[in-house]
Design an enzyme around this catalytic site. Structure first.
Site, mmCIF file in Angstrom:
data_model
loop_
_atom_site.group_PDB
_atom_site.id
_atom_site.type_symbol
_atom_site.label_atom_id
_atom_site.label_comp_id
_atom_site.label_asym_id
_atom_site.label_seq_id
_atom_site.Cartn_x
_atom_site.Cartn_y
_atom_site.Cartn_z
ATOM 1 N N ARG A 57 0.802 -1.213 0.000
ATOM 2 C CA ARG A 57 0.000 0.000 0.000
ATOM 3 C C ARG A 57 0.838 1.269 0.000
ATOM 4 N NH1 ARG A 57 -2.611 -3.880 1.433
ATOM 5 N NH2 ARG A 57 -0.862 -4.325 2.793
ATOM 6 N N THR A 58 1.804 1.358 0.908
ATOM 7 C CA THR A 58 2.556 2.607 1.035
ATOM 8 C C THR A 58 3.329 2.898 -0.242
ATOM 9 O OG1 THR A 58 2.748 2.303 3.425
ATOM 10 C CG2 THR A 58 4.265 3.852 2.401
ATOM 11 N N LYS A 86 26.079 -4.319 -1.864
ATOM 12 C CA LYS A 86 27.514 -4.375 -2.178
ATOM 13 C C LYS A 86 28.345 -3.600 -1.153
ATOM 14 C CE LYS A 86 26.347 -4.418 -7.104
ATOM 15 N NZ LYS A 86 26.500 -3.700 -8.412
ATOM 16 N N ARG A 107 11.534 3.742 2.627
ATOM 17 C CA ARG A 107 11.264 2.858 3.764
ATOM 18 C C ARG A 107 12.514 2.032 4.034
ATOM 19 N NH1 ARG A 107 5.969 -0.859 4.505
ATOM 20 N NH2 ARG A 107 5.207 1.201 5.104
ATOM 21 N N HIS A 135 6.045 6.372 11.144
ATOM 22 C CA HIS A 135 5.452 6.263 9.807
ATOM 23 C C HIS A 135 4.576 7.501 9.632
ATOM 24 C CE1 HIS A 135 4.048 4.724 6.147
ATOM 25 N NE2 HIS A 135 3.726 3.486 6.484
#
Length: 337
Positions: A57-58, A86, A107, A135
């Site tokens: 969703r986000t 890496k 995120r 959030h």
């Protein structure tokens, strides 16, 4: 706050007028989000969508919001597909990718990581969730949904009665939402969780210091009897040391239609940041609630696009240009975009 050019990293940045400004702009985004009007105000702009933790969703909501404003999205998902695998530092990643983008939504599973990244970025960064920390855009859309749902009942956020249920220790959405609620007077908060998954003490103290009533409970049914909102959360199994530990709490607080009917007031709104856990041993919100008109979880998800459109237009300082760049369309033509 001054939105133009700013990072959006924490709800701690906001005062009540800032939240109301975001909601005012989100209201203006409604015809664009529902394809009744089209704007190309961000034509040529690029969103760097960097999601190093699973998201549906986000991630899609941020991308859809940017597309609806006329911009383009470039995505990075998962560590294994990035240069971080890496050994590249967040500093170097930020310096490079901010050269390719006009704004970045990010995120990351580590608390504080998005702020660290933003410190090296040359463009605004919006926190899409950093571990169990915060959030902010989810909290904003949650509060926007509360505002919208209560408005249909002739109520406002002031004097709200809300129960937050489930994993309050690791659930970053309830952490950020609690901080926003502290900006409004007279809120009564009931925190329902296993003792081991209680809301962090600092957040409880912040609510009380803001003058709010806070009750902590381990009993679901008696604690949801006199609230306007039941905000349920899933067990954040990815934050536990083991799957076995998470399973100790899964399914502890289940809300279904019979429990709702027996204990909740008739117009109590049901919310959840999603995803809800629909496995048989979980079901914090049962499927038999799907036909309940007070189940707001999908309206809540839809509101994420409005709020994220508002954040983009504010941070990129194009709010006043949106309507000038817009045109009316019929539903079929709009869907072609």
């Amino acid at each position: 706050m001054e939105f133009a050019g700013s990072h959006i990293l924490s709800v701690d940045q906001f005062e009540r007028p800032d939240v109301e400004r975001i909601f005012e702009v989100a209201d203006r985004m409604e015809p664009y989000a529902h394809r009744r009007r089209i704007t190309r105000v961000l034509e040529g702009a690029i969103l760097g969508s960097m999601f190093f933790e699973p998201s549906t969703r986000t991630r899609v909501s941020f991308g859809s919001a940017f597309n609806l404003l006329g911009g383009e999205v470039r995505e990075t998902t998962g560590f294994e597909q990035s240069a971080i695998a890496k050994g590249e530092s967040l500093y170097d990643t930020a310096r490079v990718l901010s050269g390719y983008s006009d704004v970045i939504a990010m995120r990351h599973p580590t608390p504080g990581s998005v702020a660290e990244f933003a410190g090296a970025s040359r463009v605004p960064v919006i926190n899409g969730g950093d571990g169990s920390n915060e959030h902010p855009s989810q909290a904003l859309l949650d509060l926007y949904t509360i505002r919208s749902e209560l408005a249909t009942r002739g109520r406002s956020i002031e004097q709200l009665r809300i129960a937050m249920v489930g994993d309050l220790r690791f659930g970053r959405t309830v952490h950020s939402l609690s901080k926003l609620l502290a900006l409004f007077p007279g809120v009564q908060v009931v925190l329902i969780s296993p003792r081991e998954l209680r809301m962090p003490e600092g957040i409880v103290e912040h609510l009380r210091a803001s003058g709010h009533s806070v009750l902590e409970s381990e009993e679901l049914e008696s604690s949801i009897a006199h609230v306007d909102i039941v905000y349920s959360t899933r067990i954040q199994e990815e934050r536990f040391q083991s799957q076995e530990e998470a399973d100790l709490y899964r399914g502890r607080f289940r809300l279904n239609q019979s429990i709702y009917t027996a204990n909740c007031e008739p117009n109590t709104v049901i919310m959840h940041p999603l995803p809800r856990d629909s496995r048989d041993n979980a079901r914090e919100l049962d499927d038999d609630l799907n036909d309940n008109p007070n189940l707001a979880i999908f309206r809540q998800a839809d509101n994420g696009v409005l709020v994220r459109m508002a954040l983009f237009t504010l941070v990129l300082d194009v709010v006043d240009q949106v309507d000038r760049e817009a045109r009316d369309v019929n539903w079929y033509t709009a869907r072609r975009f």
